[in-house]
Design an enzyme around this catalytic site. Structure first.
Site, mmCIF file in Angstrom:
data_model
loop_
_atom_site.group_PDB
_atom_site.id
_atom_site.type_symbol
_atom_site.label_atom_id
_atom_site.label_comp_id
_atom_site.label_asym_id
_atom_site.label_seq_id
_atom_site.Cartn_x
_atom_site.Cartn_y
_atom_site.Cartn_z
ATOM 1 N N ASP A 109 30.491 2.877 -3.313
ATOM 2 C CA ASP A 109 29.940 4.231 -3.261
ATOM 3 C C ASP A 109 31.004 5.295 -3.502
ATOM 4 O O ASP A 109 30.862 6.166 -4.370
ATOM 5 C CB ASP A 109 29.268 4.477 -1.906
ATOM 6 C CG ASP A 109 28.065 3.589 -1.679
ATOM 7 O OD1 ASP A 109 27.376 3.266 -2.659
ATOM 8 O OD2 ASP A 109 27.814 3.211 -0.522
ATOM 9 N N ARG A 125 32.409 6.296 12.959
ATOM 10 C CA ARG A 125 32.144 7.466 12.121
ATOM 11 C C ARG A 125 32.615 8.790 12.736
ATOM 12 O O ARG A 125 33.186 9.626 12.030
ATOM 13 C CB ARG A 125 30.655 7.553 11.766
ATOM 14 C CG ARG A 125 30.151 6.378 10.915
ATOM 15 C CD ARG A 125 31.016 6.188 9.689
ATOM 16 N NE ARG A 125 30.533 5.123 8.816
ATOM 17 C CZ ARG A 125 31.279 4.131 8.377
ATOM 18 N NH1 ARG A 125 32.536 4.031 8.751
ATOM 19 N NH2 ARG A 125 30.777 3.231 7.550
ATOM 20 N N SER A 185 26.346 -4.826 1.082
ATOM 21 C CA SER A 185 26.892 -3.591 1.640
ATOM 22 C C SER A 185 27.597 -3.963 2.939
ATOM 23 O O SER A 185 26.970 -4.483 3.869
ATOM 24 C CB SER A 185 25.771 -2.585 1.910
ATOM 25 O OG SER A 185 26.287 -1.424 2.529
ATOM 26 N N ASP A 230 24.498 6.526 8.774
ATOM 27 C CA ASP A 230 25.843 7.088 8.692
ATOM 28 C C ASP A 230 25.859 8.537 8.204
ATOM 29 O O ASP A 230 26.748 9.300 8.581
ATOM 30 C CB ASP A 230 26.721 6.225 7.780
ATOM 31 C CG ASP A 230 27.287 5.014 8.503
ATOM 32 O OD1 ASP A 230 27.190 4.983 9.745
ATOM 33 O OD2 ASP A 230 27.829 4.122 7.842
#
Length: 406
Positions: free
Chosen positions: A16, A96, A177, A125
Site C-alpha cells: 500500500d 497504531r 495482507s 486502522d
C-alpha cells in the site's frame, strides 16, 4: 489539492505505502513526500527501506525506533488490564496510536500540510490513525488514498507497482495482507477470506513467528515468568527489560506452537472479517498474568477488573487510546496491580499453555483455610451465612406456599 505542498506519509514499505508515494506525487502537483517508518519490533522488514522510499519518490525517510516505548507505554498497560478484543490480543490496535503520534510530531517539525496513510476504507486502522492525528494535530489534513483512488484491489496495486517499477517482496500468489511488530503477526486475505477453509499452518512460509502445533517438539518446555506489580520483569530468573521479555517468550512460544488464533471478528466499521494471528510471547504473558491475579486479587477486584478489561479492549481496538476514559481505566488498573507480584511457572506443549505452579508474597490463598484436612476454619460459621444469604429465597417460597405471616 494545490494547497498540499508537503505530505508526511506513514510508510511501511509494504504494498500500500509503496504505491502511495508515486500516487501522491502524480495527484498532488508533485508534492514533497516525506516517509516515516516506525520500528515497533518488526525486525528485518525495515531493511532497505530508505533506498526503496527514495527511489519511489520520497525526499527523505525517517526511521524511528519506538520499540521500548511501545512495550512500556502501550503493550504492558494493556497486558496489566487483561484486555483483549473477542480473543484478539490487540497487536495492531495498540501499535497504531504510538506510530501516529510520532508521525504527527515529525509532520509538525517539517511544516507539512497533510499526513497520508495507506489504510483501506474497509479496515479499523484508518480510524486508529486518524483519531490519534486528531488528538495531537486536529488542524492537519489527512489523505487516505484508498478512499479516493481508482485502484480497487491489491491486484490493482500490484499492477500499478509493476507499471511504475516499484520493487515488491510479494507476488500475486502470496499476497496476504500482513502486519508485524514485536508483539504479533497478522494474516488476512486470499484463502483466509473464506471461513470454511482451514489455515495452511503446515505450509512452509505461512507462519513466521510460530510453528504449527503438529510440528512442535514432542517434549514439553517449562518457562517461569516473574512479575512486579503486574509488569513482567524476568524469564527463568534472568532480569530483563520488557521488550526482551517478549523476544525471549516469542522464541520459546513460537517453537512450541503457542499463540495461534483463527478469528472471525467484528470490525469497528461494521463488517465481520477473518484473520489469523501469531502472538506467541503475548499469549504466554496474558496467561501467566491471569494466573498470578487469581492468587493475589480479592474476588470483588478480580471480577470488576474483568468487566473493565472488556471496555479497555474495545477502546484500544476502536482507536481511542488517547481519551480520558482509557487514561482513567489505566489508573484503575494500576491500583489493582500493586499486589500482583510473584512467579508463574508454565508448561508449553504443542500449542497448549499448562499451569505448572504459582507463588507470590502477596498470595491470598491459605492452604490451612482451604484444606480438606483439619484446620482452624470453623465450618459452623457457614450455617448462619447461608441462612442470611438465602433468606430472600426462603421468604419468596413461604409467600408462594401461604406460610408467610403478615
Amino acid at each position: 489539492m494545490s494547497d498540499i505542498k508537503k505530505v508526511v506519509l506513514a510508510y511501511s514499505g509494504g504494498l500500500d505505502t509503496s504505491v502511495i508515494i508515486p500516487w501522491l506525487k502524480e495527484n498532488y502537483n508533485n508534492c514533497e513526500v516525506i516517509a516515516v517508518s516506525a520500528n515497533v519490533g518488526q525486525g528485518d522488514e525495515l531493511d532497505g527501506l530508505e533506498e526503496k522510499a527514495i527511489k519511489t519518490g520520497a525526499s527523505k525517510l525517517y526511521i524511528e525506533d519506538l520499540t521500548d516505548e511501545f512495550v512500556d507505554e502501550y503493550i504492558i498497560p494493556t497486558l496489566k488490564a487483561g484486555a483483549d478484543y473477542e480473543g484478539y490480543l490487540l497487536g495492531t490496535s495498540f501499535a497504531r496510536p504510538i506510530i501516529a503520534k510520532r508521525i504527527v510530531e515529525i509532520a509538525l517539525k517539517e511544516g507539512a500540510d497533510a499526513i497520508a496513510h495507506g489504510c483501506t476504507g474497509k479496515g479499523n486502522d484508518q480510524v486508529r490513525f486518524e483519531l490519534a492525528i486528531k488528538a495531537y494535530a486536529p488542524q492537519l489534513k489527512i489523505i487516505a488514498p484508498w478512499r479516493t483512488w481508482d485502484l480497487k484491489s491489491r491486484e490493482d496495486e500490484i499492477a500499478y507497482a509493476e507499471a511504475h517499477n516499484i520493487p515488491l517482496k510479494i507476488n500475486r500468489e502470496t499476497n496476504y495482507s500482513k502486519d508485524k511488530n514485536l508483539w504479533h503477526l497478522s494474516h488476512e486475505g486470499l484463502d483466509l477470506e473464506d471461513p470454511a477453509l482451514e489455515p495452511t499452518y503446515e505450509k512452509e512460509g505461512f507462519l513466521e513467528m510460530s510453528v504449527s502445533p503438529i510440528n512442535a517438539p514432542d517434549a514439553p518446555t517449562y518457562v517461569t515468568i516473574d512479575f512486579e506489580e503486574g509488569i513482567p520483569v524476568s524469564v527463568d530468573g534472568v532480569k530483563m527489560k520488557g521488550s526482551d521479555v517478549i523476544r525471549v517468550l516469542n522464541e520459546v512460544g513460537g517453537k512450541n506452537g503457542i499463540g495461534l488464533l483463527d478469528l472471525v471478528e467484528n470490525r469497528l466499521v461494521g463488517m465481520k472479517s477473518r484473520g489469523v494471528y501469531e502472538t506467541p510471547g503475548g499469549a504466554i504473558l496474558y496467561h501467566a498474568h491471569k494466573v498470578l491475579e487469581t492468587l493475589t486479587l480479592d474476588k470483588d477486584t478480580l471480577h470488576e477488573k474483568s468487566r473493565v478489561a472488556i471496555t479497555f479492549g474495545e477502546l484500544v481496538y476502536n482507536g481511542k487510546w488517547y481519551t480520558p476514559l482509557r487514561e482513567a481505566l489505566s489508573a484503575f488498573v494500576d491500583v489493582t496491580q500493586k499486589p500482583v507480584t510473584g512467579s508463574v511457572k508454565l508448561k508449553l506443549y504443542k500449542g497448549n499453555i499448562i499451569n505448572a505452579g504459582v507463588t507470590s508474597p502477596n498470595s491470598l490463598y491459605s492452604e490451612d483455610i482451604a484444606t480438606f484436612g483439619e484446620s482452624d476454619y470453623d465450618q459452623m460459621d457457614s450455617q448462619g451465612f447461608i441462612n442470611l444469604f438465602g433468606h430472600p429465597i426462603k421468604v419468596q417460597a413461604m409467600h408462594k406456599q401461604g406460610l408467610l405471616k403478615k
